[in-house]
Design an enzyme around this catalytic site. Structure first.
Site, PDB file in Angstrom:
ATOM      1  CG  HIS A 197     -18.918  27.899  16.210  1.00  0.00           C
ATOM      2  ND1 HIS A 197     -17.781  28.827  16.719  1.00  0.00           N
ATOM      3  CD2 HIS A 197     -18.743  27.592  14.894  1.00  0.00           C
ATOM      4  CE1 HIS A 197     -16.990  28.742  15.313  1.00  0.00           C
ATOM      5  NE2 HIS A 197     -17.497  27.991  14.477  1.00  0.00           N
ATOM      6  N   GLY A 231     -11.271  32.078  11.829  1.00  0.00           N
ATOM      7  CA  GLY A 231     -10.768  31.115  12.781  1.00  0.00           C
ATOM      8  C   GLY A 231      -9.372  30.803  12.854  1.00  0.00           C
ATOM      9  NE  ARG A 288      -6.327  33.655  22.247  1.00  0.00           N
ATOM     10  CZ  ARG A 288      -6.192  32.211  22.050  1.00  0.00           C
ATOM     11  NH1 ARG A 288      -6.826  31.320  22.832  1.00  0.00           N
ATOM     12  NH2 ARG A 288      -5.772  31.742  20.824  1.00  0.00           N
ATOM     13  CB  ALA A 289      -8.570  36.100  30.066  1.00  0.00           C
ATOM     14  NE  ARG A 317      -2.191  31.261  24.052  1.00  0.00           N
ATOM     15  CZ  ARG A 317      -2.902  31.576  24.820  1.00  0.00           C
ATOM     16  NH1 ARG A 317      -3.513  32.833  24.842  1.00  0.00           N
ATOM     17  NH2 ARG A 317      -3.348  30.831  25.714  1.00  0.00           N
ATOM     18  CB  SER A 371      -9.990  32.405  30.499  1.00  0.00           C
ATOM     19  OG  SER A 371      -9.780  31.136  30.223  1.00  0.00           O
TER      20      SER A 371
END
Length: 611
Positions: free
Chosen positions: A13, A309, A425-426, A524, A556
């Protein structure tokens, strides 16, 4: 000419490609951004083409190609797993074996053949690395530290599921490992599956769900599912898991243990799911902290770097930092398998003598994770003009001023600037942004922009110099991979918390920046500096000058089930399909009210699978 090494990850993936020059990352991207297939696992042809185009190079100019894992060793693990589970796993074995026999065990050969098929020049022989070596290299080599403990935690690579390494200079040495089937990542994925989310993409939803519940199953998990030792090593009781025997994560054992069947996807969320999420999150945090303590003990290092991950579990990262086991913690922004492409390339580059010259600057080598493609104003103008799209071209300072002003009015803005981010992440290059002071912003963005579950939290971007006024950060967090508390000075204490539970907690106003304050007073956080992302830093500065607040909501630039936008055309389509009010793309500003009616032959939602 620089020594170029190409890294490739594929066929599980988040396929990706990365290119390093003399050990420095210069280009990297996931294939999904080009194919528009979320978590695309196919051969990353377009990502490779982009990386070479960015460097003005062909495959002939590349001295080595590195593949992120050893398919033959992985095949031996698959065979051993089925043999150990027999006869229970026969149906899964029958379904899975043909692909392994036909091509998966020779995936490296497939990569070699497909590289030749790209017709981009002579292809060097593939250099095959181990999965966790790739993770470790992605964490250590670009980190800002001369030496560090390196901790990698994921689902599974070939055999390893958790590894500890010691990085010094340009050397990376293995210290300890935990092997399949005992996996902290797979434990978390089992609960992701049992709570009705998709494995390998829904884990972040489970993390976001955890603060709504209480960890009342945590002790049961420790007693029945995972035996954790004081050094953080662990073993799972495989009687409760199905992934050795079939193609699902859990079965009757989980149902009996947790009082009923698995939640159906898209089914209602209940207190059980909230509490299960809180419980496995607590156990994961506890194990991660123990592993970090043992890493300090075995290596003697004062700095820690993370990949794999599970390193995307921002809450666990925050717990490790808050325990002050290490002076600093650095997390690879592409910590998952996409980052394996970069790590494989960096491992080969280090063996070929690449120096880590960035260490003397005190900064990492990731360029703010802005390693993807970008579009010039001329290219953007050509697209807008060809489509007859109304727009205004502004000077940069005027663009920042106008966008900041409209954000302060409650408008939601699509922000498309500079090079695209590498990783999930954006970070202010392909972002949707809003005013964090607006109590309605979180639900508006979730339901009318992202078309996703209402419980999902949004992250704040904050000027690094102002971060400690708003958040309980012990260090910078440039890649949005650390969860921390809202500063007490910004909190609004209320008695309502004692009277509500579950999703009703969303309605409680908890801080001066409610749109980015989760139900447990956490956030976050992304800290932004001029050096990491100059345009985004200038926008935040303009917003602070306009409002006094140095924080923006950052999510995002995509809708649920779709990859982050990569091109002006994709940005415009997302802008028109949603309730985004303005689009700032390069030095161009587009207003929704001035746009022509948006028409599509089919409903775009039907073409995008739910994640």
């Amino acid at each position: 000419m620089s020594d170029l090494v190409l890294g490739v990850s594929a066929f599980y993936h988040d396929s990706a490609a990365a290119l390093v020059a003399d050990g420095v990352p210069i280009a990297a991207a996931q294939e999904e951004r080009f194919s528009r297939i979320r978590h695309d696992s196919s051969f990353p042809a377009r990502a490779i083409e982009y990386c070479l185009r960015e460097a003005g190079a062909s495959l002939t100019d590349v001295s080595a190609v590195a593949y992120y894992e050893d398919p033959a060793l992985k095949f031996r693990r698959v065979l051993a797993t089925f043999a150990g589970a027999a006869p229970a796993g026969f149906a899964s074995f029958r379904d899975t074996l043909p692909s392994w026999l036909s091509w998966k065990r020779r995936a490296a050969n497939v990569v070699q053949q497909k590289l030749v098929g790209l017709d981009l020049g002579a292809v060097p022989e593939l250099d095959i690395r181990r999965h966790h070596e790739s993770h470790a290299a992605s964490a250590f080599y670009p980190s800002p530290y001369e030496s560090a403990a390196v901790l990698c935690i994921d689902g599974v690579g070939e055999w390893a599921t958790t590894t500890l390494w010691h990085g010094t200079g340009t050397q990376l040495k293995p210290v300890a490992e935990i092997r399949f089937p005992h996996s902290l990542g797979l434990l978390y994925s089992a609960f992701t599956y049992f709570c009705g989310f998709k494995v390998d993409s829904g884990e972040y939803k489970l993390m976001g769900l955890a603060p709504y519940g209480k960890p009342r199953y945590a002790q049961l998990i420790r007693e029945k599912l995972i035996d954790v030792k004081p050094d953080g090593s662990f073993r799972l009781d495989m009687r409760y898991f199905e992934y050795l025997r079939g193609q699902v994560m859990t079965g009757r054992g989980f149902e009996e243990l947790f009082g009923g069947p698995r939640r159906s996807p898209e089914g209602p969320l209940t207190e059980r799911e909230f509490d299960l999420a809180a419980s496995v999150q607590k156990v994961t945090e506890d194990v991660a902290v123990l592993l970090a303590r043992h890493a300090r003990l075995l290596t003697g290092e004062r700095n820690l770097v993370l990949a794999g991950g599970v390193a995307l579990n921002c809450v666990a990262n925050g717990k490790i930092i808050n325990e002050q086991i290490f002076d600093e913690v650095w997390i690879q922004p592409a910590a998952g398998d996409a980052g394996g492409a970069l790590g494989a390339a960096l491992a080969v580059a280090a063996e070929r003598g690449a120096a880590r010259t960035h260490v003397c600057t005190g900064r990492d080598a990731m360029s703010g994770a802005l390693l993807g493609p970008q579009f010039s104003d001329d290219e953007i103008a050509a697209y807008l003009d060809s489509q007859g799209i109304p727009h205004a071209r502004l000077e940069p300072d005027e663009l920042y001023r106008q966008v900041a002003h409209r954000l302060a009015e409650g408008k939601i803005v699509g922000w498309f600037q500079g090079r695209m981010e590498f990783g999930p992440r954006a970070l202010g290059a392909r972002s949707i942004i809003g005013d964090p002071r607006d109590p309605a912003m979180q639900s508006a963005m979730n339901l009318k922009i992202k078309f996703r579950e209402s419980f999902r939290p949004f992250a704040p971007s904050v000027l690094a110099d102002d971060a400690k006024d708003y958040f309980e950060l012990r260090q910078e967090s440039p890649y949005m991979l650390v969860v921390t508390g809202i500063s007490p000075a910004q909190r609004i204490e209320t008695a309502d918390d004692e009277e509500v539970s579950g999703l009703d907690l969303l309605k409680v106003h908890r801080s001066t920046i409610p749109a980015v304050t989760h139900v447990d007073h956490s956030a976050r956080v992304q800290t932004v500096t001029e050096g990491n992302n100059a345009p985004y830093h200038r926008l935040l500065t303009a917003f602070k000058e306009s409002t006094g607040c140095p924080v923006l909501v950052n999510t995002s630039f995509n809708v649920r089930g779709e990859p982050i936008v990569a091109s002006p055309a994709e940005a415009y389509a997302c802008f028109m399909r949603t309730n985004i009010d303005l689009l700032a793309i390069g030095n161009f500003l587009l207003k929704k009210a001035e746009q022509p009616e948006w028409c599509e032959e089919t409903d775009w939602r039907e073409a995008i699978p739910l994640d």
